[in-house]
Design an enzyme around this catalytic site. Structure first.
Site, PDB file in Angstrom:
ATOM      1  N   ARG A   1       7.386 121.210  30.751  1.00 55.34           N
ATOM      2  CA  ARG A   1       6.622 121.376  31.987  1.00 55.34           C
ATOM      3  C   ARG A   1       5.564 122.475  31.889  1.00 55.34           C
ATOM      4  NH1 ARG A   1       8.929 117.875  35.545  1.00 55.34           N
ATOM      5  NH2 ARG A   1      11.110 117.377  35.111  1.00 55.34           N
ATOM      6  N   HIS A  30      10.201 113.816  22.300  1.00 59.08           N
ATOM      7  CA  HIS A  30       9.641 113.353  23.573  1.00 59.08           C
ATOM      8  C   HIS A  30       8.553 114.335  23.988  1.00 59.08           C
ATOM      9  CE1 HIS A  30       9.098 111.984  27.634  1.00 59.08           C
ATOM     10  NE2 HIS A  30      10.070 111.086  27.548  1.00 59.08           N
ATOM     11  N   TYR A  57       5.847 116.118  29.924  1.00 55.72           N
ATOM     12  CA  TYR A  57       5.580 115.277  31.108  1.00 55.72           C
ATOM     13  C   TYR A  57       4.195 115.533  31.702  1.00 55.72           C
ATOM     14  CZ  TYR A  57      10.666 114.490  31.187  1.00 55.72           C
ATOM     15  OH  TYR A  57      11.946 114.144  30.865  1.00 55.72           O
ATOM     16  N   HIS A  92      14.138 102.487  33.565  1.00 55.39           N
ATOM     17  CA  HIS A  92      12.767 102.277  34.039  1.00 55.39           C
ATOM     18  C   HIS A  92      12.426 100.795  34.163  1.00 55.39           C
ATOM     19  CE1 HIS A  92      11.584 106.508  32.334  1.00 55.39           C
ATOM     20  NE2 HIS A  92      12.525 106.557  33.246  1.00 55.39           N
ATOM     21  N   ASP A 137      12.910 106.046  39.794  1.00 59.80           N
ATOM     22  CA  ASP A 137      13.441 106.443  38.497  1.00 59.80           C
ATOM     23  C   ASP A 137      14.575 107.464  38.675  1.00 59.80           C
ATOM     24  OD1 ASP A 137      13.816 107.270  35.908  1.00 59.80           O
ATOM     25  OD2 ASP A 137      11.878 108.293  35.728  1.00 59.80           O
TER      26      ASP A 137
HETATM   27 ZN   LIG Z   1      13.442 108.213  33.842  1.00 60.14          ZN
HETATM   28 ZN   LIG Z   2      10.550 109.681  29.134  1.00 60.54          ZN
END
Ligand SMILES: [Zn+2]
Ligand SMILES: [Zn+2]
Length: 287
Positions: free
Chosen positions: A44, A73, A76, A186, A233
């Site tokens: 973040r 990953h 975001y 998702h 989600d």
């Molecule tokens: Zn998710």
């Molecule tokens: Zn993700």
């Protein structure tokens, strides 16, 4: 023989890098997983520190000695679809740093949320993603692929359909460096109800219609607190949500997906909950 079959599927969890990148590998070992997903930096924040050579060496050593398959990953905050020049600049810088970090750590796949259209048309926003990804790939050669994640599709969030992801791959000049991460929560929230054998086949037929299977690099195995098509989600423990255990059994025993790494991102207060979900997935694999 049955033990070999069971061992050969890569199953793990998203785990913390607190204390160093190699710590995520150790945590995977602790929960009896053979794969792990990690953030390369705080997910973040835009800021990133340069990698220390020792951190890279330690990670590679541990990965080999513990035999854990790593996936990364991306932050975001990255939005390669944006029409805001400041966000685009930061997103390109951040994604570039992340892909370089993955390459230094020899992590083959970086999962990325494709982006959000905001007030633009979805077509315009998808074209922005293609252009910005091409720019990054042109600037940074290497082996790490970016796996575009399927999203629940709330509001203007892109990649709510296999068609949108297929479009990005098709339009890219560097499609060989792109992949897909299918998140079960998702796609379910986006409206693909794969809770029955018929629904499961229908979902994969849709997938194959737009994306050749070899592009599939990662599966996020998450149950969903919300019903199919809710576009909300909210992850749930495997078998305890609206998707249910049968669908995960189909997933774990699908010969097309045997070699695809499966990562749980389920709610947790402690590692024991990750251990539980990894154990459940492994227990579904038929001998
Ligand atoms: Zn998710
Ligand atoms: Zn993700």
């Amino acid at each position: 023989m049955s033990i070999i079959l069971q061992e050969s599927q890569l199953i793990g969890a998203h785990l913390s890098i607190e204390g160093g990148y190699y710590k995520a590998l150790e945590r995977a070992k602790q929960i009896d997983a053979n794969a792990v997903q990690l953030f390369t930096k705080s997910n973040r924040q835009w800021a990133a520190r340069p990698l220390a050579p020792q951190a890279i060496e330690l990670f590679k050593e541990k990965r080999n000695s513990l035999n854990i398959y790593p996936v990364a990953h991306a932050s975001y905050l990255i939005n390669l679809a944006s029409d805001n020049p400041d966000i685009i600049l930061k997103s390109i810088e951040s994604a570039s740093w992340e892909i370089q970090t993955c390459q230094a750590l020899e992590i083959p796949t970086l999962v990325l949320h494709p982006g959000s259209a905001g007030s633009q048309s979805r077509e315009q926003a998808l074209d922005n993603i293609v252009r910005n990804l091409d720019y990054i790939f042109e600037k940074i050669p290497g082996l790490t692929c970016i796996a575009l994640e399927t999203m629940a599709g709330q509001g203007s969030v892109l990649a709510r359909s296999f068609e949108e992801i297929g479009y990005i791959i098709n339009q890219s000049k560097y499609s060989e460096r792109l992949g897909v991460c299918l998140d079960t929560c998702h796609v379910f929230a986006a409206g693909y109800d794969f809770t029955t054998a018929t629904g499961y086949q229908a979902m994969w037929n849709q997938f194959i219609n737009y994306i050749p299977i070899p592009y599939l690099k990662v599966i996020h195995a998450n149950d969903s607190k919300k019903p199919a098509g809710s576009q909300v989600d909210r992850h749930e423990h495997i078998g305890k949500g609206c998707i249910g255990i049968e669908a995960f059994s189909l997933l774990c025993n699908d010969p097309r997906l045997r070699h695809i790494v499966k990562i749980v991102e389920t709610p947790k207060a402690s590692l024991e909950e990750d251990a539980y979900n990894v154990r459940i997935l492994k227990s579904l694999i038929k001998k």
